[in-house]
Each structure stands twice: as C-alpha cells, then as structure tokens.
Scaffold this motif. Structure first.
Motif, PDB file in Angstrom:
ATOM      1  N   LEU A 116      79.154 124.983  54.309  1.00 28.03           N
ATOM      2  CA  LEU A 116      78.771 124.114  53.192  1.00 28.03           C
ATOM      3  C   LEU A 116      79.791 122.996  53.053  1.00 28.03           C
ATOM      4  O   LEU A 116      80.995 123.211  53.206  1.00 28.03           O
ATOM      5  N   THR A 117      79.296 121.807  52.778  1.00 28.61           N
ATOM      6  CA  THR A 117      80.200 120.723  52.444  1.00 28.61           C
ATOM      7  C   THR A 117      79.432 119.683  51.647  1.00 28.61           C
ATOM      8  O   THR A 117      78.228 119.838  51.401  1.00 28.61           O
ATOM      9  N   GLY A 118      80.124 118.634  51.229  1.00 31.14           N
ATOM     10  CA  GLY A 118      79.430 117.635  50.422  1.00 31.14           C
ATOM     11  C   GLY A 118      80.230 116.357  50.285  1.00 31.14           C
ATOM     12  O   GLY A 118      81.378 116.273  50.722  1.00 31.14           O
ATOM     13  N   ASP A 119      79.585 115.370  49.695  1.00 34.19           N
ATOM     14  CA  ASP A 119      80.221 114.068  49.482  1.00 34.19           C
ATOM     15  C   ASP A 119      79.800 113.530  48.128  1.00 34.19           C
ATOM     16  O   ASP A 119      78.701 113.791  47.663  1.00 34.19           O
ATOM     17  N   ARG A 120      80.700 112.740  47.548  1.00 35.00           N
ATOM     18  CA  ARG A 120      80.353 112.095  46.281  1.00 35.00           C
ATOM     19  C   ARG A 120      79.533 110.842  46.569  1.00 35.00           C
ATOM     20  O   ARG A 120      79.967 110.004  47.372  1.00 35.00           O
ATOM     21  N   MET A 161      75.760 119.001  50.418  1.00 40.38           N
ATOM     22  CA  MET A 161      75.479 118.708  49.014  1.00 40.38           C
ATOM     23  C   MET A 161      75.873 117.286  48.638  1.00 40.38           C
ATOM     24  O   MET A 161      76.971 116.830  48.975  1.00 40.38           O
ATOM     25  N   ALA A 184      77.272 115.355  45.904  1.00 44.09           N
ATOM     26  CA  ALA A 184      78.033 115.805  44.724  1.00 44.09           C
ATOM     27  C   ALA A 184      77.992 114.767  43.604  1.00 44.09           C
ATOM     28  O   ALA A 184      78.995 114.155  43.257  1.00 44.09           O
ATOM     29  N   GLN A 220      80.075 115.818  40.460  1.00 45.98           N
ATOM     30  CA  GLN A 220      81.507 115.584  40.672  1.00 45.98           C
ATOM     31  C   GLN A 220      81.827 114.077  40.630  1.00 45.98           C
ATOM     32  O   GLN A 220      82.854 113.678  40.104  1.00 45.98           O
ATOM     33  N   TYR A 230      87.581 119.506  38.109  1.00 44.37           N
ATOM     34  CA  TYR A 230      86.639 119.489  39.221  1.00 44.37           C
ATOM     35  C   TYR A 230      86.987 120.436  40.373  1.00 44.37           C
ATOM     36  O   TYR A 230      86.075 120.874  41.089  1.00 44.37           O
ATOM     37  N   GLN A 250      84.213 122.668  42.081  1.00 46.62           N
ATOM     38  CA  GLN A 250      84.042 122.729  43.544  1.00 46.62           C
ATOM     39  C   GLN A 250      84.069 124.174  44.052  1.00 46.62           C
ATOM     40  O   GLN A 250      83.355 124.526  44.990  1.00 46.62           O
ATOM     41  N   ASP A 266      80.624 125.335  43.578  1.00 43.83           N
ATOM     42  CA  ASP A 266      79.736 124.812  44.641  1.00 43.83           C
ATOM     43  C   ASP A 266      79.809 125.690  45.894  1.00 43.83           C
ATOM     44  O   ASP A 266      78.801 126.013  46.508  1.00 43.83           O
ATOM     45  N   ILE A 267      81.029 126.017  46.258  1.00 46.63           N
ATOM     46  CA  ILE A 267      81.241 126.725  47.532  1.00 46.63           C
ATOM     47  C   ILE A 267      80.800 128.182  47.433  1.00 46.63           C
ATOM     48  O   ILE A 267      80.063 128.686  48.277  1.00 46.63           O
ATOM     49  N   ILE A 324      84.087 125.361  55.573  1.00 43.26           N
ATOM     50  CA  ILE A 324      83.909 124.109  54.841  1.00 43.26           C
ATOM     51  C   ILE A 324      84.452 122.941  55.673  1.00 43.26           C
ATOM     52  O   ILE A 324      85.673 122.721  55.717  1.00 43.26           O
ATOM     53  N   VAL A 340      85.741 119.593  56.073  1.00 38.93           N
ATOM     54  CA  VAL A 340      86.208 118.528  55.175  1.00 38.93           C
ATOM     55  C   VAL A 340      87.411 117.806  55.781  1.00 38.93           C
ATOM     56  O   VAL A 340      88.009 118.283  56.747  1.00 38.93           O
ATOM     57  N   GLN A 362      91.032 117.497  51.224  1.00 37.98           N
ATOM     58  CA  GLN A 362      90.313 118.529  50.481  1.00 37.98           C
ATOM     59  C   GLN A 362      90.942 119.923  50.623  1.00 37.98           C
ATOM     60  O   GLN A 362      90.485 120.876  49.998  1.00 37.98           O
TER      61      GLN A 362
HETATM   62  N1  TRP Z   1      85.349 116.789  46.769  1.00 35.40           N
HETATM   63  C1  TRP Z   1      84.542 116.403  47.891  1.00 35.40           C
HETATM   64  C2  TRP Z   1      84.860 114.930  48.209  1.00 35.40           C
HETATM   65  O1  TRP Z   1      85.363 114.233  47.352  1.00 35.40           O
HETATM   66  C3  TRP Z   1      83.047 116.550  47.632  1.00 35.40           C
HETATM   67  C4  TRP Z   1      82.638 117.970  47.365  1.00 35.40           C
HETATM   68  C5  TRP Z   1      82.117 118.456  46.190  1.00 35.40           C
HETATM   69  C6  TRP Z   1      82.719 119.069  48.255  1.00 35.40           C
HETATM   70  N2  TRP Z   1      81.860 119.759  46.296  1.00 35.40           N
HETATM   71  C7  TRP Z   1      82.203 120.190  47.549  1.00 35.40           C
HETATM   72  C8  TRP Z   1      83.159 119.208  49.575  1.00 35.40           C
HETATM   73  C9  TRP Z   1      82.161 121.442  48.134  1.00 35.40           C
HETATM   74  C10 TRP Z   1      83.119 120.484  50.152  1.00 35.40           C
HETATM   75  C11 TRP Z   1      82.623 121.592  49.433  1.00 35.40           C
HETATM   76  O2  TRP Z   1      84.585 114.489  49.285  1.00 35.40           O
END
Ligand code: TRP
Length: 366
Positions: free
Chosen positions: A7-11, A43, A45, A48, A137, A141, A144-145, A153, A155, A159
């Motif tokens: 799992l990972t994500g971006d704002r 995801m 985000a 966030q 946050y 996070q 989220d994970i 993850i 990243v 992170q």
């Molecule tokens: N904090 C991460 C960023 O700024 C975005 C993010 C939100 C994220 N939730 C996450 C990354 C969970 C990995 C897992 O890029």
C-alpha cells in the motif's frame, strides 16, 4: 502463511513529478510487474492533503483525477492495482481515533518529517501555529496502512519516520489489547539513495511545487528542455575549459539517478560510464550544454511513453473516474472489516458480541 500486501499513496496537491517517479512510482511499477503480492493498493491522500491546505480545498479537488492520470500514465494498471480516495474510506478516521490514545503529543512533534515540514510550511513562525490535524497526520497515516494490513510500503526516504511511527502504534495496539490483529509494515525505498530524495532543478534539496523547481511527468518536450537548460550546475564552471564541480551539480545528480550504461552506449559512446564523464568534467574541457543535452535525451526516453499513455487516458476521463470509484468501493469493505476486528479486540463491539449482554446481566443475576 501471511499475505503480501502493498500500500502507498500520494497527496493530490499537484501533478506528480520525476522525484515521485524515481522515489516511488518506479518501484510500484516494478512490484506490480513482478506480481509477487496478494494485493496492491494506491491511495489518493486527499484527507492528508487537507491537513495543511484546509483553506484551499479546490486545489485538492482539482488534483484528484490529475494524480490518477499520472498513475495510469506511468504504467500502473487498474487490473493489478486497487486505486482509492482516502476521504471516502469511512473506517479510517475511526481507526485513527483509537490509535490517538496510544501516542503522546511529544512523540508526534518529535517525528523528524513533521518537524521539517513544520519549518518548511512556516507553522513555527508568522504566528501561524501548528494545526492539530497536521501534527496528527502520522497517526492518520498509520490508520491508512494498518486498515489494509499492508506490510510493504513503497515510499521515498522522507516517509521513513511515518512508517517507523506506524510500527510503534502497531506494537502498542497489539500489546495493549493482547492480540495480533495489526501488521507491522516495512518501507520499501529505492536502493540508490539519490532516487529517494531527488533535489529540485534549482539545487534545492526538495523538489516541490511551491518552490517551482519540478519537472512534471506531464510536462511537454519543450518545457522539459527549457527546465534542463536552466538547471543549476556549477556557478564557477564558466568556460568549457574550466574545471567543474560535480557535487551539488544538479545535472550530475540527475544523471546519478537516471542514467544507465545503455544510455551511454546509445547517446554518448565516447564515454564508458558516468564516472568517466564526471572525471572529464572535473578536469575541465566538458561544457554544460553537452551534459544537459545528454540528460535531456535520457529524460525524453523516460517521459515520451508516459506522455503517450497520459494522452490516451485524458480522452477517457469517465473511465478513469470509474476505476477510482470501483477501487474505493472495494477498499471501503476491506477497511470496514479491519475496523470490526479492532473494535472486537478492544471489546467495544457491543451489538455484534453475543457475550456482551449476558456478561452484564450476570451482575444482577445473583
Ligand atoms: N504521506 C505521504 C506523502 O506525503 C502520502 C501518504 C498518505 C501515504 N498515506 C499514506 C504513503 C500511506 C504511504 C502509505 O507522500
């Protein structure tokens, strides 16, 4: 056998750039293509992103599908990845609420990423103050994970403190409630350190929209060329014959991150590898135009197919929207089921717990 869940994500505060690419997107595509996982979630985000953009929700709204387009354009595939929007996952803030009781305020403010972001955003001066949601946050996070029981993850290096804090929360939760419901995640960062924190085109340590020093994955050919032409090199390297510095020289940093032996064979066969090129630059006799042209060719090789895929999806925005919507529905179910487990181990699942009423009744039965 435990599952392998990525799992990972971006704002969604802007389009994704080449720093995101080498820092994380490239790893995601590699993991996707290797296929050695049970589930892969990505995801957007948005919740966030609001922690430091509360007054500018339009920016977030405008970038949700932009980031989706960036994902698809780098080759992430909806058949293999579940994409979803954070704010739509109802269980996340609820899970977060239980974790908030397991973390101290001082621990939050000691988080190195939070510390440096507080500085970067000026929350520590101009009488702005630190929004509670922002300081919180890392806990969000962790929610989220863990809601997805993710163990891997992908990243960037910035992170790492978030993943560390998530691991602490998992340990604390599992030991406080004497269970094994939550899974400790591991970060997956690029081997090449430079990829993990690519500097901006101006030499600033951070590539950031607000610093206007990014090369975006969706930039057209001319824009990329102009950005490379203006890139920070060695200010004392004025004449071609001058000896030059490769440390802090952004062109060389980017070559460290992006160039391969094949690129040398193809575009610059007079040099065996990057070390040889660097040696020549340090000796003098190698001009900035030549190294910038080389970098430009490497960038084009990377970005051209990304732009092509993006064009394809830009014309099919309803399809892209559907992909995100479908993934979000699926993700909601997964997070809901983890929330139910969490409530069960805490013992606050009153209406799903057959023992609850009997246990309370017993107080009055003798
Ligand atoms: N904090 C991460 C960023 O700024 C975005 C993010 C939100 C994220 N939730 C996450 C990354 C969970 C990995 C897992 O890029």
């Amino acid at each position: 056998m435990s599952e392998n869940i990525i799992l990972t994500g971006d704002r969604p505060t802007g389009n994704l750039h080449i720093g995101h690419y080498v820092g994380s997107l490239k790893q995601r595509v590699l993991l996707q293509n290797k296929g050695d996982y049970d589930k892969m979630y990505i995801m957007i985000a948005d919740t966030q992103a609001l922690t430091d953009n509360a007054g500018n929700p339009q920016k977030i709204r405008n970038n949700v599908l932009e980031v989706m387009l960036d994902y698809l354009s780098v080759g992430l595939e909806p058949e293999k990845v579940t994409f979803f929007v954070q704010s739509e996952i109802k269980a996340l803030p609820e899970i977060m609420a239980y974790y908030m009781n397991l973390v101290t305020l001082s621990r939050l403010l000691r988080n190195p990423t939070i510390k440096s972001e507080i500085k970067f955003r000026g929350f520590d001066n101009e009488n702005k103050g630190i929004p509670v949601g922002f300081a919180n946050y890392p806990i969000s996070q962790a929610s989220d994970i863990t809601a997805f029981k993710a163990n891997l993850i992908p990243v960037g290096e910035d992170q790492l403190p978030m993943i560390e804090q998530t691991r602490e929360i998992v340990r604390s939760f599992n030991s406080t409630y004497k269970n094994e419901v939550l899974v400790e995640p591991k970060a997956y960062i690029p081997e090449n350190k430079i990829c993990s924190r690519l500097p901006g085109t101006d030499g600033n340590a951070k590539m950031s929209k607000s610093l206007n020093n990014c090369i975006y994955l969706c930039d057209d050919k001319e824009t990329v060329k102009a950005k490379i032409r203006n890139m920070y090199t060695d200010p004392n390297h004025i004449k071609v014959t001058d000896p030059g510095n490769v440390e802090g020289n952004v062109v060389f940093t980017y070559l460290d991150a992006f160039s391969t032996m094949e690129h040398f064979e193809k575009y610059l066969p007079e040099y065996k590898n990057l070390d040889e090129l660097k040696e020549h630059y340090k000796r003098g006799g190698l001009g900035d135009v030549k190294i910038k042209n080389f970098l430009n060719m490497i960038m084009e090789e990377l970005l051209q197919p990304i732009r092509e895929r993006r064009k394809y999806y830009e014309k099919r925005l309803p399809e892209v929207f559907k992909i995100l919507q479908k993934g979000t529905i699926e993700a909601n179910k997964v997070a809901e089921s983890t929330l139910a487990e969490i409530k069960e181990v805490i013992g606050i699942n009153y209406f799903d717990d057959e023992k609850f009423l009997k246990e309370q009744e017993e107080k009055y039965n003798n």
